[in-house]
Design a protein around this motif. Structure first.
Motif, mmCIF file in Angstrom:
data_model
loop_
_atom_site.group_PDB
_atom_site.id
_atom_site.type_symbol
_atom_site.label_atom_id
_atom_site.label_comp_id
_atom_site.label_asym_id
_atom_site.label_seq_id
_atom_site.Cartn_x
_atom_site.Cartn_y
_atom_site.Cartn_z
ATOM 1 N N GLY A 141 -51.780 27.005 31.526
ATOM 2 C CA GLY A 141 -51.468 27.541 32.851
ATOM 3 C C GLY A 141 -52.165 28.863 33.124
ATOM 4 O O GLY A 141 -52.665 29.095 34.228
ATOM 5 N N ILE A 142 -52.218 29.732 32.120
ATOM 6 C CA ILE A 142 -52.895 31.023 32.283
ATOM 7 C C ILE A 142 -54.378 30.811 32.572
ATOM 8 O O ILE A 142 -54.952 31.440 33.473
ATOM 9 N N ILE A 143 -55.013 29.926 31.821
ATOM 10 C CA ILE A 143 -56.440 29.652 32.033
ATOM 11 C C ILE A 143 -56.669 29.052 33.416
ATOM 12 O O ILE A 143 -57.618 29.413 34.120
ATOM 13 N N ALA A 144 -55.788 28.147 33.823
ATOM 14 C CA ALA A 144 -55.932 27.508 35.135
ATOM 15 C C ALA A 144 -55.790 28.524 36.264
ATOM 16 O O ALA A 144 -56.587 28.514 37.224
ATOM 17 N N ILE A 145 -54.806 29.409 36.174
ATOM 18 C CA ILE A 145 -54.603 30.406 37.230
ATOM 19 C C ILE A 145 -55.800 31.337 37.327
ATOM 20 O O ILE A 145 -56.295 31.628 38.422
ATOM 21 N N ASN A 146 -56.286 31.823 36.195
ATOM 22 C CA ASN A 146 -57.453 32.716 36.210
ATOM 23 C C ASN A 146 -58.677 32.016 36.791
ATOM 24 O O ASN A 146 -59.454 32.626 37.539
ATOM 25 N N SER A 147 -58.850 30.752 36.470
ATOM 26 C CA SER A 147 -60.006 30.004 36.972
ATOM 27 C C SER A 147 -59.903 29.795 38.482
ATOM 28 O O SER A 147 -60.896 29.946 39.208
ATOM 29 N N LEU A 148 -58.721 29.459 38.964
ATOM 30 C CA LEU A 148 -58.538 29.256 40.400
ATOM 31 C C LEU A 148 -58.748 30.554 41.169
ATOM 32 O O LEU A 148 -59.336 30.551 42.267
ATOM 33 N N ILE B 236 -62.437 31.135 41.478
ATOM 34 C CA ILE B 236 -63.021 30.289 42.520
ATOM 35 C C ILE B 236 -62.756 30.893 43.897
ATOM 36 O O ILE B 236 -63.656 30.978 44.743
ATOM 37 N N ALA B 237 -61.525 31.336 44.124
ATOM 38 C CA ALA B 237 -61.196 31.954 45.409
ATOM 39 C C ALA B 237 -62.007 33.226 45.634
ATOM 40 O O ALA B 237 -62.489 33.499 46.743
ATOM 41 N N SER B 238 -62.183 34.011 44.565
ATOM 42 C CA SER B 238 -62.967 35.246 44.669
ATOM 43 C C SER B 238 -64.414 34.945 45.010
ATOM 44 O O SER B 238 -65.039 35.632 45.826
ATOM 45 N N ALA B 239 -64.974 33.877 44.401
ATOM 46 C CA ALA B 239 -66.364 33.502 44.676
ATOM 47 C C ALA B 239 -66.527 32.978 46.093
ATOM 48 O O ALA B 239 -67.542 33.248 46.757
ATOM 49 N N VAL B 240 -65.539 32.245 46.580
ATOM 50 C CA VAL B 240 -65.608 31.742 47.960
ATOM 51 C C VAL B 240 -65.624 32.905 48.949
ATOM 52 O O VAL B 240 -66.379 32.904 49.933
ATOM 53 N N PHE C 212 -55.501 39.027 36.489
ATOM 54 C CA PHE C 212 -55.958 37.683 36.838
ATOM 55 C C PHE C 212 -57.272 37.694 37.618
ATOM 56 O O PHE C 212 -57.722 36.650 38.079
ATOM 57 N N LEU C 213 -57.871 38.864 37.760
ATOM 58 C CA LEU C 213 -59.116 39.002 38.514
ATOM 59 C C LEU C 213 -60.276 39.309 37.578
ATOM 60 O O LEU C 213 -60.101 40.020 36.575
ATOM 61 N N HIS C 214 -61.472 38.795 37.920
ATOM 62 C CA HIS C 214 -62.648 39.012 37.080
ATOM 63 C C HIS C 214 -63.885 39.260 37.933
ATOM 64 O O HIS C 214 -63.998 38.736 39.045
ATOM 65 N N TYR C 215 -64.795 40.053 37.356
ATOM 66 C CA TYR C 215 -66.065 40.336 38.020
ATOM 67 C C TYR C 215 -67.115 39.343 37.528
ATOM 68 O O TYR C 215 -67.954 39.663 36.683
ATOM 69 N N GLY C 216 -67.035 38.139 38.015
ATOM 70 C CA GLY C 216 -68.023 37.129 37.666
ATOM 71 C C GLY C 216 -67.536 36.132 36.630
ATOM 72 O O GLY C 216 -66.531 36.333 35.948
ATOM 73 N N VAL C 217 -68.299 35.034 36.506
ATOM 74 C CA VAL C 217 -67.916 33.929 35.625
ATOM 75 C C VAL C 217 -68.020 34.323 34.148
ATOM 76 O O VAL C 217 -67.195 33.908 33.334
ATOM 77 N N VAL C 218 -69.042 35.103 33.784
ATOM 78 C CA VAL C 218 -69.180 35.518 32.378
ATOM 79 C C VAL C 218 -67.967 36.324 31.941
ATOM 80 O O VAL C 218 -67.425 36.125 30.847
ATOM 81 N N HIS C 219 -67.543 37.243 32.810
ATOM 82 C CA HIS C 219 -66.345 38.035 32.537
ATOM 83 C C HIS C 219 -65.141 37.123 32.321
ATOM 84 O O HIS C 219 -64.356 37.301 31.378
ATOM 85 N N LEU C 220 -64.999 36.111 33.173
ATOM 86 C CA LEU C 220 -63.904 35.151 33.059
ATOM 87 C C LEU C 220 -63.993 34.367 31.751
ATOM 88 O O LEU C 220 -62.997 34.228 31.017
ATOM 89 N N LEU C 221 -65.174 33.829 31.439
ATOM 90 C CA LEU C 221 -65.327 32.981 30.262
ATOM 91 C C LEU C 221 -65.037 33.740 28.972
ATOM 92 O O LEU C 221 -64.404 33.204 28.052
ATOM 93 N N LEU C 222 -65.505 34.967 28.878
ATOM 94 C CA LEU C 222 -65.262 35.749 27.662
ATOM 95 C C LEU C 222 -63.769 35.924 27.412
ATOM 96 O O LEU C 222 -63.294 35.816 26.274
ATOM 97 N N ASN C 223 -63.031 36.195 28.477
ATOM 98 C CA ASN C 223 -61.593 36.390 28.319
ATOM 99 C C ASN C 223 -60.854 35.083 28.069
ATOM 100 O O ASN C 223 -59.936 35.024 27.246
#
Length: 301
Positions: free
Chosen positions: A76-83, A86-90, A145-156
């Protein structure tokens, strides 16, 4: 001349099947499809269900249930961060994903969503004053739950996936979520207290540093060697102190808060273990809230 009717017992669940087997608990006839191996003889499905209802659920050394083995909280944590990413990128466009600078140019830039939810003490932008000191306390929660880019997200999220499943198995989903949120909150509060008021920061790394510390504490409590975690901790600390634009205060605050929350969960013993754990976590939460209030008063004063 007709045959005499059979007098052999029939399975109580399958009347068309003759059987000489009986449930060792209720003594009803059962066929081979219905029998379940037991410590003595065989049991019917109804008795097996009744036994499970009366049996006390197995718990880990910290009070975690078997539900922790399913990893729902970690997923659930991974799913929320990923969603949220996606919203941030949109909202922010392609440069919100990567290529805006930081970490060898791989990180993304801020977006309206990160502007809304990142840790920020007090600053003026968009013609208005914003920040935690201005009453936007939710930032201490949303920033994890916020990240500056996909690399930032993936590392965490790689760390969440690796460490979260282990900790959730040991602690159970609810205790693990409490640990994760308090570690993230602790890192964000520390960033708020020690960073310049106009310096923003965000990311799940406050919580993931807490997970690293928690594995040390849990393994220590279980008398397991925490040595394999040392390279991971050292590597992350090197990144923290050498790469620009990383919140040193946030990472260290998450590390300390995660260790404190893990200790509050790992060391209380029966009786009243859950109550003791709640008291320990509540005490940590009170300390964090008090630190945030003190920082707010110093900014506004």
């Amino acid at each position: 001349m007709s045959e005499a009717p059979s007098t052999a017992p029939v399975c109580y669940r399958h009347p068309s099947r003759e059987t000489m087997l009986r449930c060792s608990r209720c003594d009803r006839p059962i066929c081979t499809s219905c029998m379940n191996d037991a410590a003595v003889g065989h049991q019917c499905p109804d008795c097996v269900k009744e036994g499970r209802r009366s049996q006390r659920p197995a718990r880990t050394a910290f009070g975690g249930s078997r539900a922790g083995q399913l990893g729902y909280a970690t997923t659930g944590i991974i799913a929320i961060n990923s969603l949220v990413m996606i919203a941030s990128a949109v909202l922010g466009g392609p440069r919100a994903i990567a290529g805006a600078g930081g970490f060898f140019g791989l990180l993304g830039e801020g977006t309206p969503l990160t502007d809304f939810g990142e840790v920020l003490g007090w600053a003026t932008y968009g013609g208005q004053v914003h920040g935690i000191a201005e009453g936007e306390w939710y930032r201490l929660f949303t920033a994890m739950f916020l990240h500056y880019g996909v690399v930032h997200l993936l590392l965490n999220m790689m760390l969440v996936a690796q460490l979260g499943r282990y900790l959730e198995t040991q602690l159970g989903p609810m205790r693990f979520l409490a640990l994760y949120l308090l570690a993230g909150l602790g890192g964000n509060v520390t960033a708020y207290v020690f960073q310049p008021a106009n310096q923003p920061s965000a990311g799940a790394s406050t919580a993931t540093f807490g997970l690293i510390a928690a594995v040390f504490v849990v393994n220590r409590r279980l008398l397991r060697d925490p040595g394999p975690m040392v390279p991971l901790l050292v590597t992350n600390l090197i990144f923290t102190f050498t790469i620009p634009h990383i919140s040193i205060a946030g990472h260290l605050g998450g590390l300390v808060s995660g260790a404190a929350a893990a200790a509050a969960l790992a060391y209380p013993k029966l009786p009243h273990r859950t109550l003791k754990q709640v008291i320990g976590l509540s005490a940590l939460l009170i300390v964090l809230v008090a630190a945030a209030v003190f920082r707010t008063q110093s900014i506004l004063g």
